[in-house]
Write a protein that holds these residues in place. Sequence first.
Motif, PDB file in Angstrom:
ATOM      1  N   GLN A  61      45.768  45.397  37.254  1.00 40.24           N
ATOM      2  CA  GLN A  61      44.827  44.528  36.542  1.00 40.24           C
ATOM      3  C   GLN A  61      44.248  45.282  35.346  1.00 40.24           C
ATOM      4  OE1 GLN A  61      43.916  41.488  35.551  1.00 40.24           O
ATOM      5  NE2 GLN A  61      43.561  40.853  37.682  1.00 40.24           N
ATOM      6  N   GLY A  62      43.855  44.565  34.308  1.00 39.44           N
ATOM      7  CA  GLY A  62      43.307  45.205  33.120  1.00 39.44           C
ATOM      8  C   GLY A  62      41.996  45.917  33.413  1.00 39.44           C
ATOM      9  N   SER A  63      41.829  47.106  32.858  1.00 43.28           N
ATOM     10  CA  SER A  63      40.637  47.905  33.153  1.00 43.28           C
ATOM     11  C   SER A  63      39.364  47.243  32.630  1.00 43.28           C
ATOM     12  CB  SER A  63      40.783  49.309  32.563  1.00 43.28           C
ATOM     13  OG  SER A  63      40.910  49.266  31.151  1.00 43.28           O
ATOM     14  N   LYS A  64      39.432  46.597  31.473  1.00 45.09           N
ATOM     15  CA  LYS A  64      38.236  45.934  30.945  1.00 45.09           C
ATOM     16  C   LYS A  64      37.793  44.799  31.857  1.00 45.09           C
ATOM     17  CE  LYS A  64      38.605  46.940  25.994  1.00 45.09           C
ATOM     18  NZ  LYS A  64      38.710  46.344  24.634  1.00 45.09           N
ATOM     19  N   TYR A  65      38.766  44.098  32.422  1.00 44.42           N
ATOM     20  CA  TYR A  65      38.400  43.031  33.348  1.00 44.42           C
ATOM     21  C   TYR A  65      37.751  43.603  34.605  1.00 44.42           C
ATOM     22  CZ  TYR A  65      38.593  39.741  37.121  1.00 44.42           C
ATOM     23  OH  TYR A  65      38.233  38.986  38.212  1.00 44.42           O
ATOM     24  N   ASP A 146      42.122  38.273  25.722  1.00 46.65           N
ATOM     25  CA  ASP A 146      41.177  39.374  25.676  1.00 46.65           C
ATOM     26  C   ASP A 146      41.304  40.155  26.973  1.00 46.65           C
ATOM     27  OD1 ASP A 146      38.211  40.414  26.441  1.00 46.65           O
ATOM     28  OD2 ASP A 146      38.508  40.481  24.274  1.00 46.65           O
ATOM     29  N   GLN A 147      41.277  41.477  26.889  1.00 47.74           N
ATOM     30  CA  GLN A 147      41.524  42.290  28.072  1.00 47.74           C
ATOM     31  C   GLN A 147      40.397  42.227  29.099  1.00 47.74           C
ATOM     32  OE1 GLN A 147      44.518  43.779  28.788  1.00 47.74           O
ATOM     33  NE2 GLN A 147      45.029  42.501  27.030  1.00 47.74           N
ATOM     34  N   ALA A 148      39.285  41.596  28.751  1.00 44.54           N
ATOM     35  CA  ALA A 148      38.224  41.373  29.726  1.00 44.54           C
ATOM     36  C   ALA A 148      38.494  40.137  30.582  1.00 44.54           C
ATOM     37  CB  ALA A 148      36.874  41.234  29.027  1.00 44.54           C
TER      38      ALA A 148
END
Length: 217
Positions: A61-65, A146-148
């Motif tokens: 999973q994306g780190s920002k998320y 968006d990576q979040a």
Amino acid sequence: MRKTLLPIIASLALAAATSSALAQDAKAGEKKAAMCIGCHGIPAYQASFPEVHKVPMIAGQGSKYIVSALTAYQKGDRKHPTMRAIAASLTPQDMADLAAYYEALPKDEQPLPPKPEHQPPAPVAELLKKANCAACHGDNFSKPIDQATPKLAGQHADYLYVALKAYQTQGNPQVGRANPVMGGMVGNLTRAEMKQIAQYIGSLPSELRTVQQSRFR
């Protein structure tokens, strides 16, 4: 509707970017993951409270998320007793390090094609269009704008269904998610429609994994 949502999406992305601006150390995150592996390191592990569902896959999973989600649990914007307690114990640096670790954890991740390998049935395609899912999560549901924003493709369908319901839940001290974008997207969906969406997205190939980990490292 999309124009109306753009300022909200931008503000949420800015908040997430601010919360994840710290330098990330995946090696440090590995040492801090002991509290995570008891659920997220066991394949098909199932939560039993406050709702029954498989815990989400977070490796890949994306780190920002991940930082955004942990921050929301810490603030109470996401209501889940266990995750709230865990997030409350984390510093911003802890979150950044754990996020980096889980983003890099799967070693067999293969990028997905731009479009899903199998298209949804027509009624489900209409629901996805109605909820405007691809606008944020990408056409293949694993390439968010968006990576979040999380990758969804191949995530456990029962977890996706519980998450969707949470955005509609109001006034429950243990269940619910406060997010104006998602609240608007799913606000008019029925439970049956959310289940159809979750089952389709959960059936897709995934970049997400549950990587089995030992407590004794």
